[in-house]
Design an enzyme around this catalytic site. Structure first.
Site, short mmCIF file in Angstrom:
data_model
loop_
_atom_site.label_atom_id
_atom_site.label_comp_id
_atom_site.label_asym_id
_atom_site.label_seq_id
_atom_site.Cartn_x
_atom_site.Cartn_y
_atom_site.Cartn_z
N GLU A 40 0.87 -1.16 0.00
CA GLU A 40 0.00 0.00 0.00
C GLU A 40 0.91 1.22 0.00
O GLU A 40 1.80 1.34 0.86
CB GLU A 40 -0.88 0.00 1.26
CG GLU A 40 -1.89 1.11 1.20
CD GLU A 40 -2.73 1.26 2.47
OE1 GLU A 40 -2.70 0.37 3.33
OE2 GLU A 40 -3.39 2.30 2.57
N ARG A 266 5.50 -12.96 9.76
CA ARG A 266 6.21 -11.76 9.34
C ARG A 266 7.58 -11.70 9.99
O ARG A 266 7.85 -12.39 10.97
CB ARG A 266 5.40 -10.52 9.67
CG ARG A 266 5.05 -10.36 11.14
CD ARG A 266 3.92 -9.37 11.34
NE ARG A 266 4.33 -8.01 11.08
CZ ARG A 266 3.69 -7.20 10.23
NH1 ARG A 266 2.63 -7.62 9.58
NH2 ARG A 266 4.10 -5.97 10.05
N LYS A 276 4.44 1.03 9.30
CA LYS A 276 4.52 2.30 8.60
C LYS A 276 3.86 3.42 9.40
O LYS A 276 4.32 4.55 9.40
CB LYS A 276 3.85 2.17 7.23
CG LYS A 276 4.73 1.45 6.23
CD LYS A 276 4.08 1.37 4.88
CE LYS A 276 3.07 0.26 4.84
NZ LYS A 276 2.53 -0.02 3.52
#
Ligand code: ATP
Ligand code: MG
Length: 565
Positions: A40, A266, A276
């Site tokens: 994104e 992850r 982020k």
């Protein structure tokens, strides 16, 4: 490949590669492998994204498939072109090239809208008048089923009309949504009539103001995967609970392909906050100098710090792929950085905390040049000249006034080797009126040119130095972890200042380095012998270099591996 070799290879595969390999063997997807990395564009890529890129793009490459870069740009409020450009630059830097396979979820808006209409026509979606808060309040919990929306039984005609009017901009933000009609009692919350579209009168960085309704991630993602013919949609574990919805959409909309979602754990790094949203906060609140502050976990921060893409790829490979979340030790990352740099970083001499040395029997004004090896690990790297004179600087920590027995460096009466130059003996330590040693007086052995012992006498210590006349002053920036806690993600209820390490940046403006480094370009990481790996920072000015320490020399992780049985 022999059957045995094939079997051995299959056994060494991680679980994702195993699935891909089995699918290929079973002839699924017409023998194709297509993966994607779907960032994104709401921030810069971090090292966790690198793991996803290495996995998605790596698998496609290994299995003769193709990979797509797709911007998942469905939230116009947080997204910017700046990020779109930076993400591409960073992936290229990491070593991957998607060729002409660059896509944007926003390019599919019209088709996604069509899929939504299809769901309405099949009575599998409806327009809901509840606000997002009201929807949340009626979702129920694990024990209690959710409540049906009062709008759930609207007719197809009414739904089609309302959805078209949502698109036309007739309703204000937040007053209507399109929801899937699944099951408000479903044990999985994501299946309790999830929102598929919301109204957001915000211009988009690519579609401008063509749209005022935007698809939700959970709707856009599987359908974009299908439109691109993705075979294996590899994502992180938190999407595991979204998979039933992913599969439901693929099954209920006439899409051209049936991608399969696979989740892996992850990458989490000790002392690093990999999100982020929080990285943006650190930047906005000026806790760091920007997204590329070398203390950040972004790929551009690593690049600025002198970390190579090879080292990051090595880390991703060593961490491996699993189903279980874990915290990766920083020592492993540092080990990878050293492994890579040791082979190719040119060596230089640089003194961090200089102590002046006068060589009393060396002629005043005389300058000699010695051959210095550029990289002992690489024969092709050649040699360079380093200048030597009567006054030099050595590392203050290489001298001790009251040395312990096994101290082989400088102390009054000790003989040491000046790397590449001569053997010198310390005769006297000169102090200032506060008792601090400010200069050493030494003598050299003129027969020890190049640092060789002329008569076989043993000189154990070898130290680095720079010529006082020729050396250049430099600023050195030393970095430590930004967060005190190993797992800061668990302590986000605390104030940022409480979480941050006050010593994450230490600036040293006294260093003296070889003149070859005076205008050294950023981008090449080198080693200061005995000290660590460094690279020039873009803050360097002509004649006033600034160096970032990439990593110190000591390898605690490598040592641990060697010592373990
Ligand atoms: P963040 O939580 O840092 O904002 P994100 O997941 O929202 O990250 P996206 O741009 O949506 O960021 O991520 C793109 C892809 O990268 C996703 O498929 C996501 O699963 C993956 N990814 C994100 N963080 C990690 C990580 N730490 N380790 C491995 N993959 C990750
Ligand atoms: Mg995300």
């Amino acid at each position: 490949m022999s059957p045995e070799a094939k079997e051995a290879k299959a056994e060494s595969l991680d679980f994702v590669r195993r699935i891909v390999s089995d699918d290929l063997a079973a002839g699924k997807n017409e023998g194709k492998v297509v993966t994607r990395f779907p960032p994104e564009p709401n921030g810069y890529l971090h090292i966790g994204h690198a793991k996803s890129i290495c996995l998605n793009f790596g698998i496609a490459a290994e299995f003769g498939g193709t990979y797509n870069l797709r911007f998942d740009d469905t939230n116009p409020a947080a997204e910017e072109v700046e990020y779109v450009d930076a993400i591409q630059e960073d992936i290229r830097w990491l070593g991957f090239d998607w060729g002409n396979r660059l896509f944007y979820a926003s390019d599919y808006y019209e088709r996604l809208y069509g899929f939504a209409v299809e769901l309405i026509e099949k009575e599998r979606a409806f327009v809901c008048d509840l606000s997002l808060d009201e929807i949340a309040a009626r979702r129920g919990d694990t024990e209690v089923p959710g409540q049906n929306s009062p709008c759930r039984d609207r007719s197809v005609t009414e739904n089609l009309d309302l959805f078209a009017r949502m698109r036309a901009g007739e309703f204000p933000d937040g007053t209507k949504t399109l929801r899937a009609k699944i099951d408000m009692a479903h044990p999985n919350f994501h299946m309790r009539d999830p929102v598929l579209y919301r109204i957001k009168k915000v211009p988009h960085h690519r579609t401008g103001d063509a749209w005022v309704i935007y698809p939700m991630y959970d709707f856009a993602h599987p359908l974009s995967d299908a439109l691109e013919g993705i075979t294996h949609s590899i994502c992180t574990l938190e999407f595991e609970t979204h998979r039933p919805l992913y599969d439901w959409l693929i099954a209920n909309v006439s899409v051209p392909a049936r991608p399969r979602q696979i989740e892996f754990a992850r990458l989490n790094l000790e002392g690093v906050l990999m999100s982020k949203r929080y990285m943006l906060r650190l930047v906005k609140e000026k806790k760091v100098s920007g997204w590329d502050d070398p203390r950040m976990p972004t790929l551009r921060a690593f690049r600025r710090r002198g970390v190579t893409p090879e080292a990051i790829r090595m880390l991703c490979e060593k961490v491996g792929v699993s189903k279980f979340n874990s915290l990766t030790e920083n020592a492993l990352l540092e080990h990878c950085i050293r492994e890579d740099l040791n082979k190719r970083a040119p060596r230089f001499l640089g003194v961090m905390k200089p102590l002046k040395v006068t060589i009393m029997n060396y002629p005043e004004g005389k300058v000699e040049e010695f051959d210095a090896v550029n990289n002992p690990e690489d024969d092709r790297a050649g040699k360079r000249k380093v200048a030597f004179g009567r006054e030099i600087f050595v590392e203050a920590s290489d001298f001790m006034e009251n040395p312990p027995k096994k101290f082989h460096r400088l102390a009054v009466g000790n003989e040491v080797r000046l790397r590449y130059a001569y053997l010198v003996t310390c005769r006297e330590a000169v102090k200032n009126d506060r008792g601090k040693v400010i200069e050493l007086r030494c003598t050299y052995d003129p027969d020890s040119r190049g640092g060789n012992s002329p008569d076989g006498r043993k000189v154990r210590g070898t130290i680095h130095w720079v010529s006082a006349e020729h050396a250049v002053k430099a600023e050195i920036r030393l970095y430590d972890r930004l967060f005190v806690s190993d797992d800061p993600a668990k302590e986000l209820d605390k104030d940022l200042d409480e979480l941050l390490n006050p010593d994450s940046l230490i600036v040293n403006r006294e260093a003296r380095v070889e003149p070859a480094l005076e205008d050294f370009a950023p981008g090449v990481t080198f080693q200061f012998e005995r000290t660590g790996y460094f690279c020039a920072d873009p803050d360097s000015k002509p004649g006033a270099p600034v160096f970032n320490r990439t990593v110190a020399l000591r390898d605690s992780w490598g040592k641990k591996q060697q010592n373990s049985p």
